[in-house]
Design a protein around this motif. Structure first.
Motif, PDB file in Angstrom:
ATOM      1  N   LEU A  17      44.168  97.141  83.951  1.00  0.00           N
ATOM      2  CA  LEU A  17      43.637  97.315  82.586  1.00  0.00           C
ATOM      3  C   LEU A  17      44.444  96.481  81.602  1.00  0.00           C
ATOM      4  O   LEU A  17      43.925  95.966  80.622  1.00  0.00           O
ATOM      5  CB  LEU A  17      43.721  98.782  82.143  1.00  0.00           C
ATOM      6  N   ALA A  18      45.750  96.368  81.896  1.00  0.00           N
ATOM      7  CA  ALA A  18      46.638  95.642  80.981  1.00  0.00           C
ATOM      8  C   ALA A  18      46.710  94.159  81.312  1.00  0.00           C
ATOM      9  O   ALA A  18      47.028  93.338  80.457  1.00  0.00           O
ATOM     10  CB  ALA A  18      48.038  96.244  81.028  1.00  0.00           C
ATOM     11  N   VAL A  64      47.280 102.981  79.900  1.00  0.00           N
ATOM     12  CA  VAL A  64      46.969 104.412  79.922  1.00  0.00           C
ATOM     13  C   VAL A  64      45.573 104.557  80.526  1.00  0.00           C
ATOM     14  O   VAL A  64      44.664 103.769  80.200  1.00  0.00           O
ATOM     15  CB  VAL A  64      47.025 105.002  78.484  1.00  0.00           C
ATOM     16  N   HIS A  68      42.275 109.016  79.050  1.00  0.00           N
ATOM     17  CA  HIS A  68      43.400 109.609  78.314  1.00  0.00           C
ATOM     18  C   HIS A  68      43.882 108.718  77.161  1.00  0.00           C
ATOM     19  O   HIS A  68      44.888 109.024  76.524  1.00  0.00           O
ATOM     20  CB  HIS A  68      44.563 109.891  79.271  1.00  0.00           C
ATOM     21  N   GLN A  69      43.161 107.626  76.922  1.00  0.00           N
ATOM     22  CA  GLN A  69      43.581 106.744  75.817  1.00  0.00           C
ATOM     23  C   GLN A  69      43.297 107.418  74.470  1.00  0.00           C
ATOM     24  O   GLN A  69      42.403 108.252  74.364  1.00  0.00           O
ATOM     25  CB  GLN A  69      42.835 105.403  75.904  1.00  0.00           C
ATOM     26  N   GLY A  72      47.861 109.482  72.247  1.00  0.00           N
ATOM     27  CA  GLY A  72      49.295 109.360  71.952  1.00  0.00           C
ATOM     28  C   GLY A  72      50.164 109.005  73.149  1.00  0.00           C
ATOM     29  O   GLY A  72      51.365 108.799  73.001  1.00  0.00           O
ATOM     30  N   GLY A  96      54.308  90.816  74.942  1.00  0.00           N
ATOM     31  CA  GLY A  96      53.286  89.839  74.555  1.00  0.00           C
ATOM     32  C   GLY A  96      51.918  90.450  74.716  1.00  0.00           C
ATOM     33  O   GLY A  96      51.704  91.301  75.581  1.00  0.00           O
ATOM     34  N   THR A  97      51.006  90.041  73.857  1.00  0.00           N
ATOM     35  CA  THR A  97      49.639  90.542  73.992  1.00  0.00           C
ATOM     36  C   THR A  97      48.644  89.482  73.524  1.00  0.00           C
ATOM     37  O   THR A  97      49.021  88.514  72.861  1.00  0.00           O
ATOM     38  CB  THR A  97      49.469  91.882  73.230  1.00  0.00           C
ATOM     39  N   GLN A 104      46.440  96.903  70.389  1.00  0.00           N
ATOM     40  CA  GLN A 104      47.776  96.744  70.959  1.00  0.00           C
ATOM     41  C   GLN A 104      48.724  96.153  69.926  1.00  0.00           C
ATOM     42  O   GLN A 104      49.883  96.566  69.823  1.00  0.00           O
ATOM     43  CB  GLN A 104      47.709  95.838  72.203  1.00  0.00           C
ATOM     44  N   ALA A 106      48.550  96.605  66.788  1.00  0.00           N
ATOM     45  CA  ALA A 106      48.872  97.714  65.871  1.00  0.00           C
ATOM     46  C   ALA A 106      49.926  98.611  66.505  1.00  0.00           C
ATOM     47  O   ALA A 106      50.939  98.926  65.876  1.00  0.00           O
ATOM     48  CB  ALA A 106      47.604  98.508  65.559  1.00  0.00           C
ATOM     49  N   LEU A 107      49.683  98.982  67.757  1.00  0.00           N
ATOM     50  CA  LEU A 107      50.613  99.880  68.458  1.00  0.00           C
ATOM     51  C   LEU A 107      52.038  99.294  68.486  1.00  0.00           C
ATOM     52  O   LEU A 107      53.002  99.974  68.126  1.00  0.00           O
ATOM     53  CB  LEU A 107      50.099 100.114  69.884  1.00  0.00           C
ATOM     54  N   TYR A 108      52.165  98.034  68.909  1.00  0.00           N
ATOM     55  CA  TYR A 108      53.501  97.459  69.044  1.00  0.00           C
ATOM     56  C   TYR A 108      54.201  97.370  67.681  1.00  0.00           C
ATOM     57  O   TYR A 108      55.401  97.656  67.574  1.00  0.00           O
ATOM     58  CB  TYR A 108      53.432  96.070  69.696  1.00  0.00           C
ATOM     59  N   LYS A 110      53.688  99.295  65.111  1.00  0.00           N
ATOM     60  CA  LYS A 110      54.064 100.658  64.703  1.00  0.00           C
ATOM     61  C   LYS A 110      55.321 101.122  65.432  1.00  0.00           C
ATOM     62  O   LYS A 110      56.008 102.024  64.972  1.00  0.00           O
ATOM     63  CB  LYS A 110      52.922 101.631  64.999  1.00  0.00           C
TER      64      LYS A 110
HETATM   65  N1  COA Z   1      41.392 102.248  67.526  1.00  0.00           N
HETATM   66  C1  COA Z   1      42.405 101.796  66.746  1.00  0.00           C
HETATM   67  N2  COA Z   1      43.704 101.907  67.045  1.00  0.00           N
HETATM   68  C2  COA Z   1      44.010 102.531  68.173  1.00  0.00           C
HETATM   69  C3  COA Z   1      43.031 103.051  69.057  1.00  0.00           C
HETATM   70  C4  COA Z   1      41.670 102.881  68.685  1.00  0.00           C
HETATM   71  N3  COA Z   1      40.669 103.318  69.462  1.00  0.00           N
HETATM   72  N4  COA Z   1      43.646 103.569  70.124  1.00  0.00           N
HETATM   73  C5  COA Z   1      44.970 103.391  69.911  1.00  0.00           C
HETATM   74  N5  COA Z   1      45.179 102.770  68.736  1.00  0.00           N
HETATM   75  C6  COA Z   1      46.445 102.340  68.171  1.00  0.00           C
HETATM   76  C7  COA Z   1      46.738 103.117  66.956  1.00  0.00           C
HETATM   77  O1  COA Z   1      47.386 102.219  66.106  1.00  0.00           O
HETATM   78  C8  COA Z   1      47.692 104.205  67.421  1.00  0.00           C
HETATM   79  O2  COA Z   1      48.616 104.496  66.436  1.00  0.00           O
HETATM   80  P1  COA Z   1      48.638 105.957  65.727  1.00  0.00           P
HETATM   81  O3  COA Z   1      49.157 106.895  66.781  1.00  0.00           O
HETATM   82  O4  COA Z   1      49.601 105.749  64.615  1.00  0.00           O
HETATM   83  O5  COA Z   1      47.246 106.257  65.310  1.00  0.00           O
HETATM   84  C9  COA Z   1      48.405 103.505  68.557  1.00  0.00           C
HETATM   85  O6  COA Z   1      47.486 102.567  69.099  1.00  0.00           O
HETATM   86  C10 COA Z   1      48.867 104.396  69.664  1.00  0.00           C
HETATM   87  O7  COA Z   1      47.797 105.175  70.170  1.00  0.00           O
HETATM   88  P2  COA Z   1      47.931 105.889  71.566  1.00  0.00           P
HETATM   89  O8  COA Z   1      46.936 107.005  71.648  1.00  0.00           O
HETATM   90  O9  COA Z   1      49.351 106.224  71.821  1.00  0.00           O
HETATM   91  O10 COA Z   1      47.494 104.718  72.548  1.00  0.00           O
HETATM   92  P3  COA Z   1      46.905 104.850  74.024  1.00  0.00           P
HETATM   93  O11 COA Z   1      47.424 106.062  74.713  1.00  0.00           O
HETATM   94  O12 COA Z   1      45.447 104.631  74.000  1.00  0.00           O
HETATM   95  O13 COA Z   1      47.605 103.580  74.721  1.00  0.00           O
HETATM   96  C11 COA Z   1      47.205 101.323  75.314  1.00  0.00           C
HETATM   97  C12 COA Z   1      47.488 102.292  74.172  1.00  0.00           C
HETATM   98  C13 COA Z   1      47.106  99.923  74.718  1.00  0.00           C
HETATM   99  C14 COA Z   1      48.364 101.360  76.295  1.00  0.00           C
HETATM  100  C15 COA Z   1      45.890 101.758  76.002  1.00  0.00           C
HETATM  101  O14 COA Z   1      44.844 101.738  75.079  1.00  0.00           O
HETATM  102  C16 COA Z   1      45.539 100.941  77.209  1.00  0.00           C
HETATM  103  O15 COA Z   1      45.935 101.242  78.324  1.00  0.00           O
HETATM  104  N6  COA Z   1      44.742  99.861  77.017  1.00  0.00           N
HETATM  105  C17 COA Z   1      44.343  99.017  78.130  1.00  0.00           C
HETATM  106  C18 COA Z   1      45.526  98.261  78.698  1.00  0.00           C
HETATM  107  C19 COA Z   1      46.185  97.358  77.688  1.00  0.00           C
HETATM  108  O16 COA Z   1      45.525  96.715  76.899  1.00  0.00           O
HETATM  109  N7  COA Z   1      47.542  97.315  77.737  1.00  0.00           N
HETATM  110  C20 COA Z   1      48.326  96.491  76.847  1.00  0.00           C
HETATM  111  C21 COA Z   1      48.324  95.077  77.287  1.00  0.00           C
HETATM  112  S1  COA Z   1      49.173  94.045  76.100  1.00  0.00           S
END
Ligand code: COA
Length: 148
Positions: A17-18, A64, A68-69, A72, A96-97, A104, A106-108, A110
């Motif tokens: 997924l990543a 994730v 379960h995405q 948090g 890197g993304t 992603q 946004a997450l990084y 934050k």
């Molecule tokens: N829309 C907008 N922002 C979102 C979002 C959505 N649907 N889902 C997550 N976010 C952002 C928000 O900024 C959130 O911050 P907040 O808690 O202040 O609102 C932040 O991500 C963290 O959310 P969280 O629930 O902890 O994320 P997650 O459990 O879904 O995990 C990933 C985030 C990226 C790991 C997950 O979505 C994933 O596995 N994606 C596919 C694999 C991937 O892309 N990995 C990274 C490769 S660089």
């Protein structure tokens, strides 16, 4: 969520997924440390830490489970990865993304990462298949880092 290191039975499907390249995943699994997050005995997430330059570690794969995405877990895994890197004495953490990975990015940010550069055409060069996210072609790698 309980987070522990594993040395075998890597959740490759989840890691895809990543990073859509199984070849690259297998390469960095040989050199990196892989951690899984479990909730009630079920794997909900994964991340890999890889030593790169002196005192520098890279978060090379974080994922994730889709159902379960948005709960948090991702943020908790990134924070845990940062804490583990600090405990292991690293001074800099990088990640890197894709240019198209808006959530992603946004997450990084934050979690304390700042954009330090762009690897132009990284995905065009290293990935055979075209990647598209949020309606945006994924071609460049956005590099982020933070001091630990
Ligand atoms: N829309 C907008 N922002 C979102 C979002 C959505 N649907 N889902 C997550 N976010 C952002 C928000 O900024 C959130 O911050 P907040 O808690 O202040 O609102 C932040 O991500 C963290 O959310 P969280 O629930 O902890 O994320 P997650 O459990 O879904 O995990 C990933 C985030 C990226 C790991 C997950 O979505 C994933 O596995 N994606 C596919 C694999 C991937 O892309 N990995 C990274 C490769 S660089």
């Amino acid at each position: 969520m309980e987070i522990r290191r594993i040395n075998e039975a890597y959740p490759i499907e989840l890691m895809l997924l990543a990073d859509p390249s199984e070849k690259l995943i297998k390469q960095y699994l040989k050199r990196g440390k892989c951690y899984i997050g479990e909730e009630n005995g079920e794997i909900v997430g994964v991340f890999v830490l890889l030593s790169t330059r002196p005192e520098t570690v890279e978060l090379v794969n974080i994922a994730v489970v889709e159902k379960h995405q948005g709960k948090g877990f991702g943020k908790a895994l990134v924070i845990d990865a940062i804490n583990k890197a600090k405990e292991h004495g690293y001074k800099v953490m990088e990640v890197g993304t894709g240019n198209s990975s808006i959530d992603q990015l946004a997450l990084y940010q934050k979690c304390g990462f700042r954009i330090i550069g762009v690897d132009i055409d990284f995905f065009t060069i290293h990935y055979e298949e075209e990647i598209n996210e949020n309606g945006i072609p994924c071609v460049d790698m956005i590099r982020l880092a933070q001091l630990l």
